[in-house]
Write a protein that holds these residues in place. Structure first.
Motif, PDB file in Angstrom:
ATOM      1  N   ARG A 105       0.824  -1.213   0.000  1.00 31.75           N
ATOM      2  CA  ARG A 105       0.000   0.000   0.000  1.00 31.75           C
ATOM      3  C   ARG A 105       0.859   1.264   0.000  1.00 31.75           C
ATOM      4  O   ARG A 105       0.455   2.288  -0.526  1.00 31.75           O
ATOM      5  N   LEU A 106       2.034   1.188   0.579  1.00 33.66           N
ATOM      6  CA  LEU A 106       2.955   2.316   0.582  1.00 33.66           C
ATOM      7  C   LEU A 106       3.704   2.418  -0.746  1.00 33.66           C
ATOM      8  O   LEU A 106       3.876   3.509  -1.292  1.00 33.66           O
ATOM      9  N   LEU A 107       4.115   1.277  -1.288  1.00 32.41           N
ATOM     10  CA  LEU A 107       4.898   1.277  -2.526  1.00 32.41           C
ATOM     11  C   LEU A 107       4.039   1.481  -3.767  1.00 32.41           C
ATOM     12  O   LEU A 107       4.457   2.161  -4.710  1.00 32.41           O
ATOM     13  N   PHE A 108       2.870   0.878  -3.787  1.00 31.84           N
ATOM     14  CA  PHE A 108       1.978   0.951  -4.950  1.00 31.84           C
ATOM     15  C   PHE A 108       0.576   1.351  -4.485  1.00 31.84           C
ATOM     16  O   PHE A 108      -0.352   0.539  -4.501  1.00 31.84           O
ATOM     17  N   PRO A 109       0.385   2.602  -4.076  1.00 34.21           N
ATOM     18  CA  PRO A 109      -0.903   3.008  -3.504  1.00 34.21           C
ATOM     19  C   PRO A 109      -2.035   3.098  -4.525  1.00 34.21           C
ATOM     20  O   PRO A 109      -3.195   3.207  -4.134  1.00 34.21           O
ATOM     21  N   MET A 110      -1.721   3.011  -5.823  1.00 36.00           N
ATOM     22  CA  MET A 110      -2.754   3.178  -6.837  1.00 36.00           C
ATOM     23  C   MET A 110      -3.620   1.931  -7.028  1.00 36.00           C
ATOM     24  O   MET A 110      -4.629   1.997  -7.702  1.00 36.00           O
ATOM     25  N   VAL A 111      -3.243   0.806  -6.446  1.00 30.83           N
ATOM     26  CA  VAL A 111      -4.067  -0.406  -6.543  1.00 30.83           C
ATOM     27  C   VAL A 111      -4.327  -0.955  -5.148  1.00 30.83           C
ATOM     28  O   VAL A 111      -3.493  -0.825  -4.252  1.00 30.83           O
ATOM     29  N   GLU A 112      -5.475  -1.522  -4.989  1.00 32.85           N
ATOM     30  CA  GLU A 112      -5.833  -2.141  -3.715  1.00 32.85           C
ATOM     31  C   GLU A 112      -5.943  -3.646  -3.951  1.00 32.85           C
ATOM     32  O   GLU A 112      -6.764  -4.087  -4.764  1.00 32.85           O
ATOM     33  N   VAL A 113      -5.125  -4.391  -3.267  1.00 30.97           N
ATOM     34  CA  VAL A 113      -5.133  -5.847  -3.370  1.00 30.97           C
ATOM     35  C   VAL A 113      -5.379  -6.394  -1.975  1.00 30.97           C
ATOM     36  O   VAL A 113      -4.668  -6.044  -1.032  1.00 30.97           O
ATOM     37  N   GLN A 114      -6.393  -7.216  -1.858  1.00 28.13           N
ATOM     38  CA  GLN A 114      -6.709  -7.824  -0.572  1.00 28.13           C
ATOM     39  C   GLN A 114      -5.715  -8.934  -0.256  1.00 28.13           C
ATOM     40  O   GLN A 114      -5.136  -9.536  -1.151  1.00 28.13           O
ATOM     41  N   ASP A 115      -5.552  -9.205   1.023  1.00 30.16           N
ATOM     42  CA  ASP A 115      -4.669 -10.287   1.449  1.00 30.16           C
ATOM     43  C   ASP A 115      -5.176 -11.623   0.932  1.00 30.16           C
ATOM     44  O   ASP A 115      -6.379 -11.875   0.910  1.00 30.16           O
ATOM     45  N   ARG A 116      -4.258 -12.448   0.521  1.00 25.89           N
ATOM     46  CA  ARG A 116      -4.576 -13.809   0.079  1.00 25.89           C
ATOM     47  C   ARG A 116      -4.062 -14.780   1.142  1.00 25.89           C
ATOM     48  O   ARG A 116      -3.575 -14.375   2.185  1.00 25.89           O
ATOM     49  N   ALA A 117      -4.114 -16.058   0.826  1.00 23.44           N
ATOM     50  CA  ALA A 117      -3.701 -17.085   1.794  1.00 23.44           C
ATOM     51  C   ALA A 117      -2.228 -16.964   2.149  1.00 23.44           C
ATOM     52  O   ALA A 117      -1.850 -17.120   3.306  1.00 23.44           O
ATOM     53  N   THR A 118      -1.390 -16.678   1.161  1.00 22.69           N
ATOM     54  CA  THR A 118       0.047 -16.555   1.418  1.00 22.69           C
ATOM     55  C   THR A 118       0.536 -15.214   0.865  1.00 22.69           C
ATOM     56  O   THR A 118      -0.127 -14.584   0.028  1.00 22.69           O
ATOM     57  N   LEU A 119       1.705 -14.803   1.307  1.00 20.73           N
ATOM     58  CA  LEU A 119       2.290 -13.567   0.788  1.00 20.73           C
ATOM     59  C   LEU A 119       2.637 -13.701  -0.691  1.00 20.73           C
ATOM     60  O   LEU A 119       2.538 -12.737  -1.447  1.00 20.73           O
ATOM     61  N   ARG A 120       3.027 -14.892  -1.111  1.00 17.56           N
ATOM     62  CA  ARG A 120       3.337 -15.114  -2.526  1.00 17.56           C
ATOM     63  C   ARG A 120       2.088 -14.939  -3.385  1.00 17.56           C
ATOM     64  O   ARG A 120       2.144 -14.322  -4.448  1.00 17.56           O
ATOM     65  N   GLU A 121       0.957 -15.428  -2.929  1.00 14.69           N
ATOM     66  CA  GLU A 121      -0.296 -15.257  -3.672  1.00 14.69           C
ATOM     67  C   GLU A 121      -0.727 -13.797  -3.685  1.00 14.69           C
ATOM     68  O   GLU A 121      -1.242 -13.303  -4.689  1.00 14.69           O
ATOM     69  N   THR A 122      -0.512 -13.091  -2.582  1.00 17.77           N
ATOM     70  CA  THR A 122      -0.821 -11.659  -2.536  1.00 17.77           C
ATOM     71  C   THR A 122       0.092 -10.902  -3.496  1.00 17.77           C
ATOM     72  O   THR A 122      -0.349  -9.980  -4.183  1.00 17.77           O
ATOM     73  N   GLY A 123       1.368 -11.298  -3.560  1.00 24.20           N
ATOM     74  CA  GLY A 123       2.295 -10.688  -4.510  1.00 24.20           C
ATOM     75  C   GLY A 123       1.871 -10.921  -5.948  1.00 24.20           C
ATOM     76  O   GLY A 123       1.959 -10.017  -6.792  1.00 24.20           O
ATOM     77  N   ALA A 124       1.395 -12.125  -6.257  1.00 21.99           N
ATOM     78  CA  ALA A 124       0.919 -12.423  -7.609  1.00 21.99           C
ATOM     79  C   ALA A 124      -0.295 -11.562  -7.951  1.00 21.99           C
ATOM     80  O   ALA A 124      -0.417 -11.051  -9.069  1.00 21.99           O
ATOM     81  N   ALA A 125      -1.187 -11.382  -6.993  1.00 22.88           N
ATOM     82  CA  ALA A 125      -2.362 -10.538  -7.214  1.00 22.88           C
ATOM     83  C   ALA A 125      -1.959  -9.077  -7.430  1.00 22.88           C
ATOM     84  O   ALA A 125      -2.543  -8.376  -8.258  1.00 22.88           O
ATOM     85  N   LEU A 126      -0.956  -8.625  -6.701  1.00 23.40           N
ATOM     86  CA  LEU A 126      -0.457  -7.257  -6.871  1.00 23.40           C
ATOM     87  C   LEU A 126       0.122  -7.061  -8.265  1.00 23.40           C
ATOM     88  O   LEU A 126      -0.178  -6.079  -8.947  1.00 23.40           O
ATOM     89  N   VAL A 127       0.964  -7.991  -8.704  1.00 20.96           N
ATOM     90  CA  VAL A 127       1.557  -7.902 -10.038  1.00 20.96           C
ATOM     91  C   VAL A 127       0.456  -7.919 -11.091  1.00 20.96           C
ATOM     92  O   VAL A 127       0.458  -7.098 -12.017  1.00 20.96           O
ATOM     93  N   ALA A 128      -0.506  -8.816 -10.955  1.00 16.52           N
ATOM     94  CA  ALA A 128      -1.602  -8.906 -11.931  1.00 16.52           C
ATOM     95  C   ALA A 128      -2.420  -7.622 -11.957  1.00 16.52           C
ATOM     96  O   ALA A 128      -2.804  -7.141 -13.028  1.00 16.52           O
ATOM     97  N   ALA A 129      -2.685  -7.042 -10.797  1.00 21.52           N
ATOM     98  CA  ALA A 129      -3.466  -5.806 -10.743  1.00 21.52           C
ATOM     99  C   ALA A 129      -2.735  -4.650 -11.412  1.00 21.52           C
ATOM    100  O   ALA A 129      -3.341  -3.853 -12.132  1.00 21.52           O
TER     101      ALA A 129
END
Length: 153
Positions: A105-129
């Motif tokens: 949220r600090l590094l990429f505030p222009m997209v909102e990605v909800q937490d996933r099961a793992t940090l790796r899955e959350t990272g994948a969602a961030l990249v995709a968004a």
């Protein structure tokens, strides 16, 4: 605002996608607010707050880690001029990847990605968004797409 001096800030990462990683100095201009006397540091848009790597390098690292499932040590060798992280960390555990996902949220505030099961899955969602914001967004994001998406932030 009053100009308060020119500073250099050192950042890490390749200057462009596919190039060798380097340590580079970027110019940062300091300004002081005439009302509240607060100091502000203005840097190029590809420089994030409180991180040593450029934002394109961070998003490329997250794409390597979350989408390609590369081990952190290999990612570190691709994106850092120093292949051993500072401190006592093991390069094969490179904790910066998890830290960047937590600070998304600090590094990429222009997209909102909800937490996933793992940090790796959350990272994948961030990249995709972030990649989905490209004009010609591919159905499956690649590392090169992540690099381009970070430049648009």
């Amino acid at each position: 605002m009053q100009g308060h001096g020119l500073r250099n800030r050192t950042v890490w990462g390749p200057p462009a996608f596919g190039q060798e990683p380097i340590r580079q100095a970027v110019s940062a201009r300091r300004y002081r607010c005439v009302l509240c006397r607060c100091l502000m540091l203005v840097v190029p848009s590809e420089i994030g707050p409180y991180v040593s790597f450029t934002l394109p390098a961070i998003l490329a690292a997250l794409a390597h880690w979350a989408l390609e499932m590369l081990p952190p040590g290999e990612i570190l060798a691709k994106l850092s001029p120093v292949t051993k992280p500072r401190g006592f960390g093991d390069p094969w555990l490179w904790s910066s990847l998890r830290r960047w996902v937590r600070r998304r949220r600090l590094l990429f505030p222009m997209v909102e990605v909800q937490d996933r099961a793992t940090l790796r899955e959350t990272g994948a969602a961030l990249v995709a968004a972030l990649v989905s914001r490209l004009a010609r967004a591919p159905p499956l994001p690649q590392v090169s797409d992540a690099w381009g998406a970070a430049l648009l932030t």
